[in-house]
Structures are given as C-alpha cells and as structure tokens.
Write a protein that holds these residues in place. Structure first.
Motif, PDB file in Angstrom:
ATOM      1  N   LYS A   1       0.857  -1.294   0.004  1.00  0.00           N
ATOM      2  CA  LYS A   1       0.030  -0.048   0.036  1.00  0.00           C
ATOM      3  C   LYS A   1       0.867   1.325  -0.207  1.00  0.00           C
ATOM      4  O   LYS A   1       0.602   2.137  -0.542  1.00  0.00           O
ATOM      5  N   TYR A   2       1.857   1.195   0.768  1.00  0.00           N
ATOM      6  CA  TYR A   2       2.942   2.329   0.898  1.00  0.00           C
ATOM      7  C   TYR A   2       3.581   2.756  -0.513  1.00  0.00           C
ATOM      8  O   TYR A   2       3.542   4.113  -1.001  1.00  0.00           O
ATOM      9  N   VAL A   3       3.791   1.692  -1.419  1.00  0.00           N
ATOM     10  CA  VAL A   3       4.340   1.785  -2.755  1.00  0.00           C
ATOM     11  C   VAL A   3       3.278   2.397  -3.743  1.00  0.00           C
ATOM     12  O   VAL A   3       3.401   3.261  -4.475  1.00  0.00           O
ATOM     13  N   GLU A   4       2.049   1.694  -3.564  1.00  0.00           N
ATOM     14  CA  GLU A   4       1.035   2.238  -4.309  1.00  0.00           C
ATOM     15  C   GLU A   4       0.697   3.685  -4.037  1.00  0.00           C
ATOM     16  O   GLU A   4       0.289   4.410  -4.990  1.00  0.00           O
ATOM     17  N   ASP A   5       0.659   4.068  -2.845  1.00  0.00           N
ATOM     18  CA  ASP A   5       0.256   5.500  -2.262  1.00  0.00           C
ATOM     19  C   ASP A   5       1.191   6.393  -2.658  1.00  0.00           C
ATOM     20  O   ASP A   5       1.085   7.804  -2.391  1.00  0.00           O
ATOM     21  N   THR A   6       2.407   5.927  -3.231  1.00  0.00           N
ATOM     22  CA  THR A   6       3.433   6.831  -3.417  1.00  0.00           C
ATOM     23  C   THR A   6       4.118   6.885  -4.625  1.00  0.00           C
ATOM     24  O   THR A   6       5.125   6.509  -5.191  1.00  0.00           O
ATOM     25  N   PRO A   7       3.408   7.274  -5.802  1.00  0.00           N
ATOM     26  CA  PRO A   7       3.524   7.596  -7.162  1.00  0.00           C
ATOM     27  C   PRO A   7       4.611   8.678  -7.188  1.00  0.00           C
ATOM     28  O   PRO A   7       4.684   9.509  -6.677  1.00  0.00           O
TER      29      PRO A   7
ATOM     30  N   ILE B   1      12.901  11.721 -12.886  1.00  0.00           N
ATOM     31  CA  ILE B   1      12.278  11.771 -11.422  1.00  0.00           C
ATOM     32  C   ILE B   1      12.312  13.380 -11.369  1.00  0.00           C
ATOM     33  O   ILE B   1      13.426  14.066 -11.143  1.00  0.00           O
ATOM     34  N   VAL B   2      11.054  13.805 -10.619  1.00  0.00           N
ATOM     35  CA  VAL B   2      10.904  15.135 -10.465  1.00  0.00           C
ATOM     36  C   VAL B   2      11.107  15.226  -8.939  1.00  0.00           C
ATOM     37  O   VAL B   2      11.168  16.371  -8.286  1.00  0.00           O
ATOM     38  N   ASP B   3      10.799  14.414  -8.222  1.00  0.00           N
ATOM     39  CA  ASP B   3      10.617  14.317  -6.664  1.00  0.00           C
ATOM     40  C   ASP B   3      10.826  12.872  -6.426  1.00  0.00           C
ATOM     41  O   ASP B   3      10.528  11.929  -6.956  1.00  0.00           O
ATOM     42  N   HIS B   4      10.889  12.632  -4.900  1.00  0.00           N
ATOM     43  CA  HIS B   4      10.720  11.147  -4.394  1.00  0.00           C
ATOM     44  C   HIS B   4      12.018  10.534  -4.402  1.00  0.00           C
ATOM     45  O   HIS B   4      12.151   9.410  -4.691  1.00  0.00           O
ATOM     46  N   HIS B   5      13.281  11.174  -4.656  1.00  0.00           N
ATOM     47  CA  HIS B   5      14.569  10.451  -4.928  1.00  0.00           C
ATOM     48  C   HIS B   5      14.816   9.723  -3.601  1.00  0.00           C
ATOM     49  O   HIS B   5      15.173   8.556  -3.785  1.00  0.00           O
ATOM     50  N   HIS B   6      14.604  10.268  -2.416  1.00  0.00           N
ATOM     51  CA  HIS B   6      14.797   9.561  -1.336  1.00  0.00           C
ATOM     52  C   HIS B   6      13.928   8.359  -0.973  1.00  0.00           C
ATOM     53  O   HIS B   6      14.486   7.071  -0.849  1.00  0.00           O
ATOM     54  N   PHE B   7      12.581   8.338  -1.689  1.00  0.00           N
ATOM     55  CA  PHE B   7      11.639   7.117  -1.686  1.00  0.00           C
ATOM     56  C   PHE B   7      12.291   6.206  -2.544  1.00  0.00           C
ATOM     57  O   PHE B   7      12.343   4.855  -2.135  1.00  0.00           O
ATOM     58  N   LEU B   8      12.719   6.534  -3.688  1.00  0.00           N
ATOM     59  CA  LEU B   8      13.595   5.512  -4.633  1.00  0.00           C
ATOM     60  C   LEU B   8      14.544   4.687  -3.976  1.00  0.00           C
ATOM     61  O   LEU B   8      14.887   3.669  -4.260  1.00  0.00           O
ATOM     62  N   VAL B   9      15.582   5.521  -3.318  1.00  0.00           N
ATOM     63  CA  VAL B   9      16.885   5.067  -2.907  1.00  0.00           C
ATOM     64  C   VAL B   9      16.271   3.921  -1.756  1.00  0.00           C
ATOM     65  O   VAL B   9      16.696   3.106  -1.538  1.00  0.00           O
ATOM     66  N   VAL B  10      15.175   4.427  -0.894  1.00  0.00           N
ATOM     67  CA  VAL B  10      14.634   3.204   0.072  1.00  0.00           C
ATOM     68  C   VAL B  10      14.372   1.983  -0.553  1.00  0.00           C
ATOM     69  O   VAL B  10      14.592   1.078  -0.269  1.00  0.00           O
ATOM     70  N   CYS B  11      13.529   2.306  -1.628  1.00  0.00           N
ATOM     71  CA  CYS B  11      12.909   1.047  -2.378  1.00  0.00           C
ATOM     72  C   CYS B  11      14.428   0.083  -2.918  1.00  0.00           C
ATOM     73  O   CYS B  11      14.028  -0.936  -2.499  1.00  0.00           O
ATOM     74  N   TYR B  12      15.062   1.011  -3.469  1.00  0.00           N
ATOM     75  CA  TYR B  12      16.237  -0.029  -4.037  1.00  0.00           C
ATOM     76  C   TYR B  12      16.903  -0.879  -2.998  1.00  0.00           C
ATOM     77  O   TYR B  12      17.285  -1.988  -3.146  1.00  0.00           O
ATOM     78  N   HIS B  13      17.214  -0.041  -1.848  1.00  0.00           N
ATOM     79  CA  HIS B  13      17.720  -0.732  -0.682  1.00  0.00           C
ATOM     80  C   HIS B  13      17.002  -1.729  -0.180  1.00  0.00           C
ATOM     81  O   HIS B  13      17.798  -2.780   0.627  1.00  0.00           O
ATOM     82  N   ILE B  14      15.996  -1.773  -0.101  1.00  0.00           N
ATOM     83  CA  ILE B  14      15.004  -3.006   0.668  1.00  0.00           C
ATOM     84  C   ILE B  14      14.409  -3.894  -0.426  1.00  0.00           C
ATOM     85  O   ILE B  14      13.680  -4.789  -0.087  1.00  0.00           O
TER      86      ILE B  14
END
Length: 130
Positions: A36-42, A55-68
């Motif tokens: 749900k977190y991933v779905e709710d964070t386009p 990427i215009v925003d959410h660079h931190h989110f993408l780094v987190v996704c990559y690391h997990i």
C-alpha cells in the motif's frame, strides 16, 4: 509500474541519514502495508522526447525502495515531451525553468550541467544537509 533503475535522477544527492531512517521504518511494515505504501507513493516524472523518465521528486523514496529490494514503483507523468520536436538543450531549459531539477552537488557547488547527473539512483551522493 516502472523499474526503479530505469528512472533518471534530476539531482546529484540525497540525505542518506533520511534514507537510513526511512529504511528502518519501512522494514517494520507488513507486506500488505508495504504494498500500500508503494501504491500510495507514485513518483512524479517528466517523460523526455526520447521517452526517458526523469524523476522530479521522491528521490529519497526511490533510494529506500532500491535498498529494501523493491524493483518497480508507480509513476505519475506530470509532463510529457515524448515525440515533441524540441532539442536536448530546450528540454533541459524547460526542466530548469519549471523547477524540476536541482543541479547542485553534495558540496553545494553548481549549478552543474545536466549531463553529469547520475545514470540512476545508485549514483546519488550523500548530502548530509539535504
């Protein structure tokens, strides 16, 4: 859904302290809540004339996704230049004028030219002040 590593950054650095804190928090989520977190964070992106997604925003989110280990995310195309007959320079001028880039490095130097941006989020440097 788009592969995380297919998305191109529009900045040079992220704050790894923030990334580390988010990794700890996200790892505590159940599989259902993580989905749900991933779905709710386009991730807001701009599609370049050649089809590349920036990427215009959410660079931190993408780094987190990559690391997990999250390999794909949802995107929201906020501007689409695909198929438009504009030059490379005009595309980047519009990205800059639209506030869709941050071309300063982790040391505060810049602005740097966009062709020095990392190829994907794995190349983002640590800026402790971001």
């Amino acid at each position: 859904m788009v592969k995380v590593l297919d998305l191109k950054p529009t900045q040079f650095a992220v704050g790894m302290l923030e990334v580390d804190e988010k990794i700890v928090a996200v790892k505590k989520l159940s599989k259902k809540k993580l989905k749900k977190y991933v779905e709710d964070t386009p991730v807001p992106v701009v599609r370049a004339p050649n089809g590349q997604l920036y990427i215009v925003d959410h660079h931190h989110f993408l780094v987190v996704c990559y690391h997990i280990g999250i390999k794909k995310v949802y995107v929201d195309i906020i501007k689409d230049f695909k198929g438009k007959k504009i030059t490379y320079r005009k595309f980047w001028d519009q990205m800059d004028r639209g506030g869709r880039t941050y071309l300063y490095c982790q040391f505060g130097n810049g602005p740097h030219r966009e062709f020095y941006l990392p190829r994907d989020i794995r190349g983002l440097a640590d800026d402790p002040y971001r």
